[in-house]
Motif scaffolding. Sequence first.
Motif, short mmCIF file in Angstrom:
data_model
loop_
_atom_site.label_atom_id
_atom_site.label_comp_id
_atom_site.label_asym_id
_atom_site.label_seq_id
_atom_site.Cartn_x
_atom_site.Cartn_y
_atom_site.Cartn_z
N ALA A 134 -41.34 -11.59 -34.15
CA ALA A 134 -41.28 -10.23 -34.19
C ALA A 134 -40.80 -9.34 -35.34
N GLN A 135 -39.79 -9.73 -35.70
CA GLN A 135 -39.08 -9.41 -37.28
C GLN A 135 -40.06 -9.59 -38.31
N GLN A 136 -40.72 -10.82 -38.52
CA GLN A 136 -41.37 -10.91 -39.55
C GLN A 136 -43.06 -10.57 -39.44
N PHE A 137 -43.55 -10.61 -38.15
CA PHE A 137 -44.68 -9.86 -37.76
C PHE A 137 -44.89 -8.39 -38.21
N PHE A 138 -43.75 -7.59 -37.88
CA PHE A 138 -43.66 -6.28 -37.99
C PHE A 138 -43.29 -5.74 -39.52
N SER A 139 -42.85 -6.78 -40.17
CA SER A 139 -42.31 -6.54 -41.80
C SER A 139 -43.58 -5.71 -42.49
N PRO A 140 -44.52 -6.24 -42.40
CA PRO A 140 -45.76 -5.31 -43.19
C PRO A 140 -45.91 -3.90 -42.84
N LEU A 141 -45.47 -3.59 -41.65
CA LEU A 141 -45.49 -2.40 -40.96
C LEU A 141 -44.38 -1.62 -41.62
N GLY A 142 -43.18 -1.94 -41.64
CA GLY A 142 -42.04 -1.66 -42.50
C GLY A 142 -42.26 -1.30 -43.96
N ALA A 143 -43.06 -2.18 -44.62
CA ALA A 143 -43.35 -2.09 -45.90
C ALA A 143 -44.40 -0.91 -46.34
N ALA A 144 -45.39 -1.10 -45.31
CA ALA A 144 -46.48 0.20 -45.57
C ALA A 144 -45.91 1.33 -45.10
N LEU A 145 -44.89 1.85 -44.22
CA LEU A 145 -44.56 2.94 -43.85
C LEU A 145 -43.53 3.49 -44.99
N SER A 146 -42.71 2.48 -45.65
CA SER A 146 -41.99 2.88 -46.67
C SER A 146 -42.59 3.29 -47.94
N LYS A 147 -43.96 2.55 -48.11
CA LYS A 147 -44.70 3.03 -49.21
C LYS A 147 -45.20 4.29 -49.17
N ALA A 148 -45.80 4.72 -47.70
CA ALA A 148 -46.54 5.80 -47.35
C ALA A 148 -45.64 6.95 -47.47
N TYR A 149 -44.20 6.77 -47.00
CA TYR A 149 -43.21 7.75 -46.81
C TYR A 149 -41.95 7.41 -47.49
N ASP A 150 -40.93 6.91 -47.03
CA ASP A 150 -39.68 6.86 -47.57
C ASP A 150 -39.09 5.42 -46.84
N ALA A 151 -38.37 4.83 -47.63
CA ALA A 151 -37.65 3.39 -47.02
C ALA A 151 -36.60 3.86 -45.98
N GLY A 152 -35.88 5.10 -46.51
CA GLY A 152 -34.63 5.40 -45.86
C GLY A 152 -34.85 5.53 -44.19
N PRO A 153 -35.72 6.58 -43.86
CA PRO A 153 -35.92 6.82 -42.44
C PRO A 153 -36.72 5.66 -41.66
N VAL A 154 -37.40 4.76 -42.44
CA VAL A 154 -37.85 3.51 -41.60
C VAL A 154 -36.70 2.71 -41.31
N VAL A 155 -35.74 2.30 -42.16
CA VAL A 155 -34.58 1.55 -41.99
C VAL A 155 -33.83 2.19 -40.62
N MET A 156 -33.60 3.44 -40.92
CA MET A 156 -32.88 4.04 -39.79
C MET A 156 -33.36 4.06 -38.44
N ALA A 157 -34.82 4.06 -38.36
CA ALA A 157 -35.48 4.18 -37.20
C ALA A 157 -35.36 2.49 -36.60
N GLY A 158 -35.65 1.48 -37.59
CA GLY A 158 -35.58 0.23 -37.16
C GLY A 158 -33.94 -0.08 -36.61
N GLY A 159 -32.92 0.58 -37.12
CA GLY A 159 -31.74 0.24 -36.48
C GLY A 159 -31.66 0.64 -35.15
N CYS A 160 -32.21 2.04 -34.89
CA CYS A 160 -31.99 2.38 -33.60
C CYS A 160 -32.78 1.55 -32.62
N LEU A 161 -34.23 1.16 -32.90
CA LEU A 161 -34.72 0.22 -32.01
C LEU A 161 -34.10 -1.22 -31.86
N ALA A 162 -33.28 -1.59 -32.83
CA ALA A 162 -32.92 -2.99 -32.50
C ALA A 162 -31.69 -2.93 -31.64
N GLY A 163 -30.85 -1.71 -31.86
CA GLY A 163 -29.77 -1.61 -30.82
C GLY A 163 -30.29 -1.31 -29.73
#
Length: 464
Positions: A73-102
Amino acid sequence: MAGVRPGAESRRSGEAEEPDGGWSWVLVGALFVSTSLVFGLMRGLGIFFVEFVQYFDESAQAISWIASTGLAAQQFFSPLGAALSKAYDAGPVVMAGGCLAGLGLILASRATCLLHLYLTMGLLTGLGWGLVFTPMVATVMASFRQRRSLALGLAFSSIGLASFTFNPLFQFLVETYAWRGALLILGGLSFNIVPCGACIRPRRRPKKPEKVKAATESRQSCGGALRQVASYLELSLLCERPYVTYALAISLLNVGYFVPYVHLVAHSRHAGFSEYQAAFVMSAAGVTDILGRVASGWFSDRGHFRLIHLLSAWTTLAGLSIMLLPVSSMRGSYAALVGVSLFYGFSSGALTSLAFTVVPTVVSAERVMGALGLLQLIESCAGLLGSPLSGLLRDITGNYMASFVVSGAFFLLSTLTMATLPHFFARTDPPLLPVMPPMVPDAETQSPSSETEPMNESPGDSNQ
């Protein structure tokens, strides 16, 4: 005073003060913490493996799917993280990922069957990890020019440090609070990824001229949206032989990479060693893992050898060491097992940062963000296969000998695949093909401010 003004404007635009320095090293620290909370936790799942087998009374293969689902799942959703970071900003994407992981680990602490663990500890937590890892790595890679390998080596050394500290810690938490309480604590610990994402400066986007804006809005059809998504995901890389070959090599490596971290503790206990002795084997490998990452990063930046050649050498050594792990403990020699584990830790750590720093030599710098995400997606299938295959071989043979031998063989097959890359035996990296211009209005792509976007958002703005 006039000399201060450009620097101030640079800081206001969200850029690092200078490449290979300034805020770039803060981002290395953020990657250091986030990777420890992603792969450090992933490597520590071997402690829970034994507990899950006993609690749910399931086969090793069935339990292995928990870790494999999280990794895939970490690897499968990595393109989603990359696409969201390019479309918006990497910071909010990383913070949302931290919340979901916890959240995934906290929900896993209430699981009553394996399906619950697959969905929470595997799928949900893996989704969070996918939103964290690729944007953070691409941010650091884009912030460095000459010391990129060293920066990634230092940041990824946290994985070895986490392996050294987390395994005894997890064993203590499981014995003190049982596996449910331990997962609850680890879920809270994962929320520390959120401030790591906050360290990424937001991108200052250029304002579109009115004519360009109107033209862009008029082309927001279904076909245009699909082309935009394809450009974010860099799907055109799938038609380029060097990238496909490299992705296949990394996928083969990924089949066996996590097998020792999932089954080495169980193998050590099967060989007759105590619980803490088994946990120390992984901790010892974590120490040399740290040294391998830092030493490999420093040596790679010296420029004596091509990065792809160094990666091939370390992959071969790691594969051979995995094959020797079960052999070393055949006569009950704990010292031999620890010795081989130390060598495996060093070689596997040395290859990790190189697997990412090689990417800019395969694709152009502005495509690294999408290339990393797509690479993670491709190798997700391999990561999903590795641990269950190892568990199946354990169930069939009754020991882990075949499991580790097959895992090491995938490493060697990865090395052979790298050797088929174009110009592999050349002494210098081949020139990269020019990149087709993006399918956006010319006025937007030629905007002066777009050339000065901060590198911590997209490797397309790399200093290379």
